[in-house]
Motif scaffolding. Sequence first.
Motif, PDB file in Angstrom:
ATOM      1  N   VAL A 227       0.865  -1.176   0.000  1.00 28.92           N
ATOM      2  CA  VAL A 227       0.000   0.000   0.000  1.00 28.92           C
ATOM      3  C   VAL A 227       0.902   1.226   0.000  1.00 28.92           C
ATOM      4  CG1 VAL A 227      -1.712   1.359   1.246  1.00 28.92           C
ATOM      5  CG2 VAL A 227      -1.909  -1.132   1.192  1.00 28.92           C
ATOM      6  N   SER A 228       0.784   2.055  -1.041  1.00 28.25           N
ATOM      7  CA  SER A 228       1.527   3.310  -1.066  1.00 28.25           C
ATOM      8  C   SER A 228       0.658   4.411  -0.478  1.00 28.25           C
ATOM      9  CB  SER A 228       1.976   3.665  -2.484  1.00 28.25           C
ATOM     10  OG  SER A 228       0.888   3.776  -3.384  1.00 28.25           O
ATOM     11  N   TYR A 229       1.318   5.358   0.176  1.00 26.19           N
ATOM     12  CA  TYR A 229       0.580   6.407   0.867  1.00 26.19           C
ATOM     13  C   TYR A 229       1.470   7.612   1.100  1.00 26.19           C
ATOM     14  CZ  TYR A 229       2.956   4.844   5.185  1.00 26.19           C
ATOM     15  OH  TYR A 229       3.896   4.515   6.134  1.00 26.19           O
TER      16      TYR A 229
ATOM     17  N   ALA B 294      -3.555   9.561  -3.834  1.00 23.32           N
ATOM     18  CA  ALA B 294      -3.146  10.192  -2.576  1.00 23.32           C
ATOM     19  C   ALA B 294      -2.654  11.619  -2.788  1.00 23.32           C
ATOM     20  CB  ALA B 294      -2.062   9.350  -1.901  1.00 23.32           C
ATOM     21  N   ALA B 295      -1.999  11.874  -3.911  1.00 22.43           N
ATOM     22  CA  ALA B 295      -1.425  13.189  -4.172  1.00 22.43           C
ATOM     23  C   ALA B 295      -2.467  14.298  -4.216  1.00 22.43           C
ATOM     24  CB  ALA B 295      -0.641  13.173  -5.491  1.00 22.43           C
TER      25      ALA B 295
ATOM     26  N   TRP C  33      -4.021   7.373   1.461  1.00 23.16           N
ATOM     27  CA  TRP C  33      -3.559   6.175   0.752  1.00 23.16           C
ATOM     28  C   TRP C  33      -3.794   6.266  -0.736  1.00 23.16           C
ATOM     29  CZ3 TRP C  33      -6.512   0.864   1.251  1.00 23.16           C
ATOM     30  CH2 TRP C  33      -7.781   0.949   0.681  1.00 23.16           C
ATOM     31  N   ASP C  34      -3.017   5.475  -1.470  1.00 28.61           N
ATOM     32  CA  ASP C  34      -3.355   5.122  -2.847  1.00 28.61           C
ATOM     33  C   ASP C  34      -4.147   3.833  -2.751  1.00 28.61           C
ATOM     34  OD1 ASP C  34      -2.057   7.120  -4.510  1.00 28.61           O
ATOM     35  OD2 ASP C  34      -0.155   6.269  -3.844  1.00 28.61           O
ATOM     36  N   ALA C  35      -5.380   3.854  -3.190  1.00 31.59           N
ATOM     37  CA  ALA C  35      -6.231   2.662  -3.125  1.00 31.59           C
ATOM     38  C   ALA C  35      -5.594   1.513  -3.894  1.00 31.59           C
ATOM     39  CB  ALA C  35      -7.607   2.980  -3.702  1.00 31.59           C
ATOM     40  N   PRO C  36      -5.988   0.286  -3.636  1.00 26.65           N
ATOM     41  CA  PRO C  36      -5.462  -0.849  -4.395  1.00 26.65           C
ATOM     42  C   PRO C  36      -5.551  -0.604  -5.904  1.00 26.65           C
ATOM     43  CG  PRO C  36      -6.758  -1.646  -2.562  1.00 26.65           C
ATOM     44  CD  PRO C  36      -6.938  -0.154  -2.584  1.00 26.65           C
ATOM     45  N   GLY C  37      -4.403  -0.797  -6.575  1.00 24.15           N
ATOM     46  CA  GLY C  37      -4.359  -0.568  -8.015  1.00 24.15           C
ATOM     47  C   GLY C  37      -4.031   0.860  -8.399  1.00 24.15           C
TER      48      GLY C  37
ATOM     49  N   GLY D 130      -1.313   4.334  -7.752  1.00 28.47           N
ATOM     50  CA  GLY D 130       0.061   4.560  -7.344  1.00 28.47           C
ATOM     51  C   GLY D 130       0.846   3.266  -7.520  1.00 28.47           C
ATOM     52  N   VAL D 131       1.550   2.856  -6.468  1.00 31.21           N
ATOM     53  CA  VAL D 131       2.227   1.550  -6.513  1.00 31.21           C
ATOM     54  C   VAL D 131       1.538   0.550  -5.592  1.00 31.21           C
ATOM     55  CG1 VAL D 131       4.439   2.512  -7.208  1.00 31.21           C
ATOM     56  CG2 VAL D 131       3.936   2.264  -4.781  1.00 31.21           C
ATOM     57  N   SER D 132       0.319   0.841  -5.192  1.00 27.27           N
ATOM     58  CA  SER D 132      -0.438  -0.096  -4.363  1.00 27.27           C
ATOM     59  C   SER D 132      -0.835  -1.327  -5.172  1.00 27.27           C
ATOM     60  CB  SER D 132      -1.702   0.564  -3.799  1.00 27.27           C
ATOM     61  OG  SER D 132      -1.384   1.561  -2.859  1.00 27.27           O
ATOM     62  N   THR D 133      -0.698  -2.484  -4.560  1.00 27.17           N
ATOM     63  CA  THR D 133      -1.043  -3.745  -5.210  1.00 27.17           C
ATOM     64  C   THR D 133      -2.554  -3.833  -5.414  1.00 27.17           C
ATOM     65  OG1 THR D 133       0.810  -4.783  -4.047  1.00 27.17           O
ATOM     66  CG2 THR D 133      -0.834  -6.251  -5.026  1.00 27.17           C
TER      67      THR D 133
END
Length: 303
Positions: free
Chosen positions: A35-37, A63-64, A82-86, A88-91
């Motif tokens: 999870v990217s954030y 997130a930005a 957070w960047d939701a799943p899928g 940013g770089v979130s899985t």
Amino acid sequence: MSYVAPSPAVDSTALLEARLARFPVREAAVEGACVSYREAAGAAHEGRASIPIVLLHGIGSGAASWVQQLETLGSTHRMLAWDAPGYGVSTPVDADSPVAADYALRLRGWLDVLGVARCVLVGHSLGAIVAGAFAAVSSERLAGLLLISPAAGYGAAPQAVREQKRDARLAMLDELGPDGLARQRSGNMVSPGAGEAVRTWVRWNMSRVVPHGYAQATHLLANADLAADLAASAATYAGPIHVAVGEQDAITPPAACEAIAQAARVPLQIVPGAGHAGYVEAPDAYNALIDAFYRIALEQRSI
């Protein structure tokens, strides 16, 4: 060689990117996924660290997009976007056609990794769907639930309507790609009176969506029923809920958000002049809204 001045759009994007650089992307490992954030936590938040504000973006964002909230509210609160799943770089989540609970479970896992026992959850648009599902499955983790321009989802609609809405958005993604999607759709996110800098930032965020993550989120939108999740959460969640919408929101207009407010059994708050991406377009008004709600949540918790 004559000097060519950069366009205002380039200037405004560069400025916002420079401001965003204060809140670099972080990554958390969550049960084999990432999870990217982005996070802001100024010294003045001491004593409130156990109750952060968690920000969930909409389908065409990331997130930005919350940079103005990180800047302002981050001096007095711990802020986690957070960047939701899928995104940013979130899985991505595992399911090709996920439901809101899939995202809510990833959210809970991320909060576990960060050591967040309870939070004030702020969901915008599709993020409100995730927030509502989280309230239904993890109400004990919530100190407050703020839904901004909530998307209702099409889960209660006839199957044909759900499929039509889903397939039309997926076809647009296939035809235009993220850049074309941003050019064609981002203007709908703001009010007619929004300035070019605001439009540029909304377009910048939308152009960075990851096609697979956006496609999964499109399925989520088709499958979700926010009103049903709010009704389910009522049995276990007794904390404050607020629902707010921009007066000139053309995507989730006040009439649609009124139905969500009724499902939550709260009055609808209308922010004058703002469009769908109100927290980008009118940051002062939305920062005040979030801060006031946070104070209500903490006061209710102390009773």
